[in-house]
Design a protein around this motif. Structure first.
Motif, PDB file in Angstrom:
ATOM      1  N   LYS A  87       6.079   2.824 -11.813  1.00  0.00           N
ATOM      2  CA  LYS A  87       4.795   2.728 -11.106  1.00  0.00           C
ATOM      3  C   LYS A  87       4.007   4.042 -11.100  1.00  0.00           C
ATOM      4  CE  LYS A  87       4.811  -1.435  -8.916  1.00  0.00           C
ATOM      5  NZ  LYS A  87       5.639  -2.015  -7.884  1.00  0.00           N
ATOM      6  N   ARG A  88       4.735   5.163 -11.138  1.00  0.00           N
ATOM      7  CA  ARG A  88       4.018   6.436 -10.996  1.00  0.00           C
ATOM      8  C   ARG A  88       3.378   6.860 -12.310  1.00  0.00           C
ATOM      9  NH1 ARG A  88       4.769   9.417  -6.421  1.00  0.00           N
ATOM     10  NH2 ARG A  88       6.025   8.273  -4.915  1.00  0.00           N
ATOM     11  N   LEU A  89       2.280   7.608 -12.186  1.00  0.00           N
ATOM     12  CA  LEU A  89       1.497   8.002 -13.360  1.00  0.00           C
ATOM     13  C   LEU A  89       2.246   8.967 -14.277  1.00  0.00           C
ATOM     14  CD1 LEU A  89      -1.345   7.975 -14.712  1.00  0.00           C
ATOM     15  CD2 LEU A  89      -1.866  10.004 -13.344  1.00  0.00           C
TER      16      LEU A  89
ATOM     17  N   LYS B  48      -7.667   8.578 -20.060  1.00  0.00           N
ATOM     18  CA  LYS B  48      -7.574   9.805 -19.256  1.00  0.00           C
ATOM     19  C   LYS B  48      -8.306   9.604 -17.917  1.00  0.00           C
ATOM     20  CE  LYS B  48      -9.131  14.554 -19.498  1.00  0.00           C
ATOM     21  NZ  LYS B  48     -10.078  15.370 -20.239  1.00  0.00           N
ATOM     22  N   GLY B  49      -7.641   9.933 -16.842  1.00  0.00           N
ATOM     23  CA  GLY B  49      -8.260   9.797 -15.522  1.00  0.00           C
ATOM     24  C   GLY B  49      -7.693   8.633 -14.725  1.00  0.00           C
ATOM     25  N   TYR B  50      -7.205   7.600 -15.422  1.00  0.00           N
ATOM     26  CA  TYR B  50      -6.593   6.459 -14.741  1.00  0.00           C
ATOM     27  C   TYR B  50      -5.458   6.970 -13.853  1.00  0.00           C
ATOM     28  CZ  TYR B  50      -3.686   2.313 -14.089  1.00  0.00           C
ATOM     29  OH  TYR B  50      -2.929   1.315 -13.527  1.00  0.00           O
ATOM     30  N   PRO B  51      -5.209   6.493 -12.659  1.00  0.00           N
ATOM     31  CA  PRO B  51      -5.785   5.309 -11.999  1.00  0.00           C
ATOM     32  C   PRO B  51      -7.072   5.600 -11.226  1.00  0.00           C
ATOM     33  CG  PRO B  51      -4.026   6.177 -10.641  1.00  0.00           C
ATOM     34  CD  PRO B  51      -4.113   7.069 -11.846  1.00  0.00           C
ATOM     35  N   HIS B  52      -7.635   6.803 -11.420  1.00  0.00           N
ATOM     36  CA  HIS B  52      -8.907   7.098 -10.742  1.00  0.00           C
ATOM     37  C   HIS B  52     -10.036   6.821 -11.736  1.00  0.00           C
ATOM     38  CE1 HIS B  52      -6.211   8.556  -7.717  1.00  0.00           C
ATOM     39  NE2 HIS B  52      -5.711   9.466  -8.530  1.00  0.00           N
TER      40      HIS B  52
END
Ligand code: AMP
Ligand code: GLY
Length: 443
Positions: free
Chosen positions: A229-231, A352-356
């Motif tokens: 689950k973690r990035l 790039k940037g996911y999950p934001h």
């Protein structure tokens, strides 16, 4: 289960299948369903740019909220079975509506989907059935939440009650952060989904995903899986929808699986029956193996993503029959899934940037791939004006492989990933670290 054991009526009925959803999950379902030679066409609504690379698949444009048009189109296409992928249409009662119109549907009605769309309801459900889960408090005001948070010896997990696209769970390290998270929910950050908050005791242990295909009374289990689950590598960074998975999960030994069946799966099905909920679809048990045994972290009313992309290539061509049997309420519960002699692994390539925040629209280049027992399921892609494949989501591609062991699986996945490029591509290099001998690799 052999084809011969199914009636000719069934065979005739399974020509045209329709899948609702637009992710890697739905593409992998389509891939597994089309394997059956009786299936002539798999329609995806809306699907994504990768859907039509899958044999027999076609995307169609229908607004599923325009009910009359939808039914006309389904009749026109002579759809024999509908598979609903995502939770939102299930929570909105789409399966009920389609069943009323006499379609065969794989996916629970609104009553069953409540297992996912109301966390407080699911917790009370587990309490009623004595199913092991973390202690919880259902609260509807900040004042009440503060009292509980202050009286707890450790910081509590804070959850939005309703659907929140995977963003509604906070795991704070201090009571102040718990209160901040609760405040943000009650201030309306999640709209109506946040009218109620569930506070939970924080439990510890590895997480596993178990999927039961249910026909309303009986069930069969798919191979187990473990998500990441973690990035970031070493399971650090923010929670995501899932960065990769492998199946089966060796952590679930026969001992644990037996306990999970007796303590969690069967009581869940019994409780659904007690509550007069005829659940025809998949129940996704998100579990944690704690020191005191397996506990339910959450239920979902759909297949997990990326677990589904990982498990589907292990299915034999009879998979579509299982979905149909669930939809018709005639599973025997003894069906065997021939998951041939391989294990499967999946790595998700993200923007790039996911999950934001992230940008989309970058061309995807795929070089020289070793394609045996290897799949690329598009998760978030679109086609440009000249037909070129573009990034179109946070999770872009699901890179999946089956081999004799997990080292071989992830060797091939990471070797092939070197041939896949788009601007800002990001993926974890350590997916499967729990089951690989080589912990992580140089990129
Ligand atoms: P959920 O959306 O409920 O699955 O929560 C997302 C993630 O938060 C889970 O996969 C767990 O890693 C974590 N989590 C949720 N509930 C708890 C809990 N009670 N204790 C510890 N971790 C949790
Ligand atoms: N893999 C996590 C989920 O689908 O929610």
């Amino acid at each position: 289960m052999s084809i011969n054991s199914t009636s000719s009526q069934t065979l005739k009925r399974l020509k045209n299948i329709l899948i609702i959803g637009n992710g890697g999950r739905e593409n992998s379902l389509a891939w597994a369903i089309q394997k059956n030679e009786l299936v002539k066409k798999v329609y995806l609504v809306p699907g994504n740019a990768g859907s039509e690379r899958i044999k027999k698949c076609e995307r169609i444009k229908i607004d599923i909220n325009k009910k009359i048009e939808l039914i006309e189109k389904l009749n026109f296409l002579e759809i024999d079975l509908i598979v609903i992928g995502p939770e939102i249409p299930l929570a909105n009662g789409l399966a009920d509506f389609l069943r009323e119109k006499n379609f065969k549907v794989f996916g629970p009605g609104k009553d069953g989907a409540k297992l996912e769309y109301s966390k407080s309801w699911a917790k009370e459900f587990m309490q009623d059935a004595n199913i092991p889960t973390a202690k919880f408090w259902k609260v509807n005001s900040l004042l009440e939440a503060k009292k509980i948070i202050h009286s707890s010896p450790t910081p509590l997990v804070v959850k939005v009650d309703g659907l929140a696209s995977g963003k509604g769970v906070f795991i704070p390290d201090s009571k102040e952060e718990c209160i901040k998270a609760t405040e943000s929910i009650f201030a309306g950050k999640f709209g109506d989904s946040g009218n109620l908050v569930v506070l939970e005791e924080r439990i510890k242990g590895p997480e596993v995903s178990v999927f039961a295909l249910c026909d309303g009374e009986r069930y069969i289990l798919l191979p187990t899986a473990q998500d990441h689950k973690r990035l970031n590598e070493k399971d650090k960074g923010p929670n995501t929808g899932g960065m990769g998975a492998y199946s089966p999960a060796p952590l679930l030994t026969e001992y644990y699986l037996d306990r999970i069946i007796k303590e969690i799966i069967e009581p869940t099905i019994c409780e659904l029956n007690k509550k007069n909920i005829v659940y025809k679809g998949v129940i996704y048990f998100g579990l944690m193996i704690t020191e005191s045994g397996p506990k339910v972290i959450e239920y979902n009313c759909r297949f997990g993503d990326p677990e589904c992309q990982t498990i589907m290539p292990l299915m034999d061509q009879n998979f579509v029959f299982l979905l149909e049997k669930c939809s018709m309420g005639n599973l025997t519960g003894d069906e065997k899934i021939d998951t041939y002699d391989k294990v499967s692994g999946c790595v998700i390539a993200t923007s790039k940037g996911y999950p934001h925040e992230y940008k989309t629209g970058f061309p995807i280049k795929i070089g020289n791939i070793d394609s045996s027992d290897f799949q690329i399921f598009d998760s978030g892609t679109s086609l440009g004006v000249n037909g070129e494949l573009l990034t179109d989501g946070g999770r872009v591609l699901s890179i999946v492989c089956q081999e004799k062991n997990f080292d071989m699986v992830f060797d091939k996945v990471y070797k092939n990933l070197k041939e896949i490029y788009f601007e800002g591509i990001y993926f974890r290099n350590d997916i499967g670290h729990q089951v690989r001998e080589t912990y992580s690799r140089e990129n």
